[in-house]
Scaffold this active site. Structure first.
Site, short mmCIF file in Angstrom:
data_model
loop_
_atom_site.label_atom_id
_atom_site.label_comp_id
_atom_site.label_asym_id
_atom_site.label_seq_id
_atom_site.Cartn_x
_atom_site.Cartn_y
_atom_site.Cartn_z
CG ASP A 36 -2.05 0.97 1.13
OD1 ASP A 36 -2.34 1.43 0.00
OD2 ASP A 36 -2.65 1.30 2.17
N GLY A 37 0.29 2.33 -0.58
CA GLY A 37 0.94 3.64 -0.54
C GLY A 37 1.47 4.11 -1.89
CG ASN A 38 1.75 1.37 -5.13
OD1 ASN A 38 2.69 1.20 -4.34
ND2 ASN A 38 1.21 0.37 -5.82
N GLY A 39 -0.19 5.35 -4.47
CA GLY A 39 -0.82 6.61 -4.89
C GLY A 39 -0.22 7.81 -4.18
CB THR A 89 -13.25 -7.99 -3.66
OG1 THR A 89 -13.06 -7.80 -2.24
CG2 THR A 89 -12.94 -9.44 -4.00
CD GLU A 90 -13.27 -4.95 -0.53
OE1 GLU A 90 -12.06 -5.26 -0.48
OE2 GLU A 90 -14.19 -5.78 -0.35
CG ASN A 91 -8.00 -2.21 -4.68
OD1 ASN A 91 -7.09 -3.01 -4.47
ND2 ASN A 91 -8.24 -1.22 -3.84
NE ARG A 113 -7.73 1.79 -5.37
CZ ARG A 113 -6.54 1.92 -4.83
NH1 ARG A 113 -5.51 2.24 -5.57
NH2 ARG A 113 -6.37 1.74 -3.53
NE ARG A 169 -2.66 -1.11 4.69
CZ ARG A 169 -3.93 -1.13 4.38
NH1 ARG A 169 -4.76 -1.87 5.07
NH2 ARG A 169 -4.38 -0.43 3.35
CD GLU A 177 3.44 -11.90 16.76
OE1 GLU A 177 3.42 -10.70 17.08
OE2 GLU A 177 3.02 -12.82 17.51
C1 IPE Z 1 -5.42 -2.66 0.24
O1 IPE Z 1 -5.10 -1.34 0.02
C2 IPE Z 1 -5.41 -3.41 -1.06
C3 IPE Z 1 -4.11 -3.55 -1.71
C4 IPE Z 1 -2.96 -3.11 -1.26
C5 IPE Z 1 -4.13 -4.26 -2.96
P1 IPE Z 1 -6.23 -0.22 -0.19
O2 IPE Z 1 -5.51 1.05 -0.43
O3 IPE Z 1 -7.20 -0.67 -1.19
O4 IPE Z 1 -6.95 -0.23 1.25
P2 IPE Z 1 -7.80 0.90 1.98
O5 IPE Z 1 -8.82 1.37 0.99
O6 IPE Z 1 -6.86 1.99 2.36
O7 IPE Z 1 -8.37 0.22 3.16
C1 IPE Z 2 -1.75 0.13 -3.20
O1 IPE Z 2 -1.50 1.50 -3.29
C2 IPE Z 2 -2.01 -0.49 -4.55
C3 IPE Z 2 -3.39 -0.96 -4.75
C4 IPE Z 2 -4.34 -0.89 -3.89
C5 IPE Z 2 -3.69 -1.55 -6.05
P1 IPE Z 2 -2.67 2.57 -3.32
O2 IPE Z 2 -3.05 2.83 -4.71
O3 IPE Z 2 -3.79 2.13 -2.42
O4 IPE Z 2 -1.92 3.82 -2.71
P2 IPE Z 2 -2.55 4.90 -1.72
O5 IPE Z 2 -3.07 4.15 -0.53
O6 IPE Z 2 -3.63 5.59 -2.46
O7 IPE Z 2 -1.39 5.78 -1.39
MG MG Z 3 -4.15 2.43 -0.45
#
Ligand code: IPE
Ligand code: IPE
Ligand code: MG
Length: 252
Positions: free
Chosen positions: A30-33, A76-78, A81, A200, A219
């Site tokens: 997580d955190g790419n965006g 499943t929630e992504n 986007r 995470r 853990e």
């Molecule tokens: C969880 O990250 C899913 C993946 C890393 C693939 P999200 O960015 O989708 O989770 P939320 O929305 O912050 O809970």
């Molecule tokens: C995780 O990074 C990748 C996926 C969920 C596919 P995000 O795209 O959720 O990055 P943030 O959380 O918006 O920084």
């Molecule tokens: Mg995210």
């Protein structure tokens, strides 16, 4: 080598103890965006950078001798986007799976998928099937990567329950035989050991539907580092922290 090129060598006792590593690590990538936003780049650039980190960390786990790595790639929630972002992620998956397909044999690993691959674009779905098939022939692979793709933990449990129910109706299962162990075989993880450590990055303190059944005694390691900045050094920190913990599993 010039002194400024020298990597700092870890002090004795600083790195993880190779004899007490987790058998299975789960990572919520997580955190790419946010990484992209901080640089004034489109979110898709963050996903591209995150995919590179995935490759680095996957090889690092293999080199450490960790047998299982499970990564959360698309939930499943992504699907909520924007369509362009979803399709950019699918394109990256295609690119990295093609690469893995080529290297699997030589580098001694196999890939499996957790999640329902049915709704994926047909070409990607086909590639997933081919990847699993090729991986199943990698002789003596000591390392398995599970990619969670259109994965949700609740969805996984429901799919398992449906499959178990079908077997009950056809007489292949009996109500009396339903145990944690027999049910777990219907999950995407089947018989692989539960994750010992779930990491995470990005500062979020939640599971977001990642492995709820399997993580019952895992853990957890949370860090503010964003996934594209995650490095083998951060992985080492997580492993050292993991090794300091005392796991009791309800005992004393
Ligand atoms: C969880 O990250 C899913 C993946 C890393 C693939 P999200 O960015 O989708 O989770 P939320 O929305 O912050 O809970
Ligand atoms: C995780 O990074 C990748 C996926 C969920 C596919 P995000 O795209 O959720 O990055 P943030 O959380 O918006 O920084
Ligand atoms: Mg995210």
């Amino acid at each position: 080598m010039a002194f400024w090129n020298k990597k700092k060598q870890p002090e004795a006792g600083e790195g993880p103890d190779p004899s007490r590593l987790p058998r299975h690590i789960g990572i919520i990538m997580d955190g790419n965006g946010r990484w992209a936003k901080k640089r004034g780049l489109p979110r898709t650039a963050g996903h591209a950078a995150g995919a590179e980190t995935f490759r680095t960390i996957a090889y690092r786990c293999r080199d450490l001798g960790i047998p299982y790595l499970t990564v959360y790639a698309f939930s499943t929630e992504n699907w909520k986007r924007p369509a362009e972002e979803v399709s950019a992620i699918m394109d990256l998956l295609r690119k990295y799976l093609l690469e893995a397909l080529e290297k699997m044999e030589k580098d001694g690993f196999r890939i499996r998928f957790f999640g329902d691959i049915e709704p994926l674009p047909p070409e990607l779905r086909q590639l997933c099937l081919e990847t699993v098939e090729t991986g199943s022939h990698v002789a003596g692979a000591k390392y398995q990567i599970n990619v969670c793709l259109n994965y949700g933990g609740r969805d996984e449990i429901l799919r398992a329950a449906r499959a178990w129910g079908r077997d009950l109706l056809s007489g292949r299962q009996q109500v009396e035989d339903l145990t944690e162990e027999t049910f777990a075989r219907y999950l995407d993880s089947q018989t692989i050991p539960d994750p010992d450590l779930i990491i995470r990055p990005s500062g979020e303190l939640r599971l977001s539907n990642f492995l709820p059944w399997q993580s019952a005694y895992a853990e957890f390691y949370f860090t503010d580092v964003l996934w594209p900045d995650f490095s083998p050094a951060v992985l080492d920190e997580a492993l050292v922290d993991f090794q300091r913990r005392q796991r009791r599993f309800g005992g004393v």
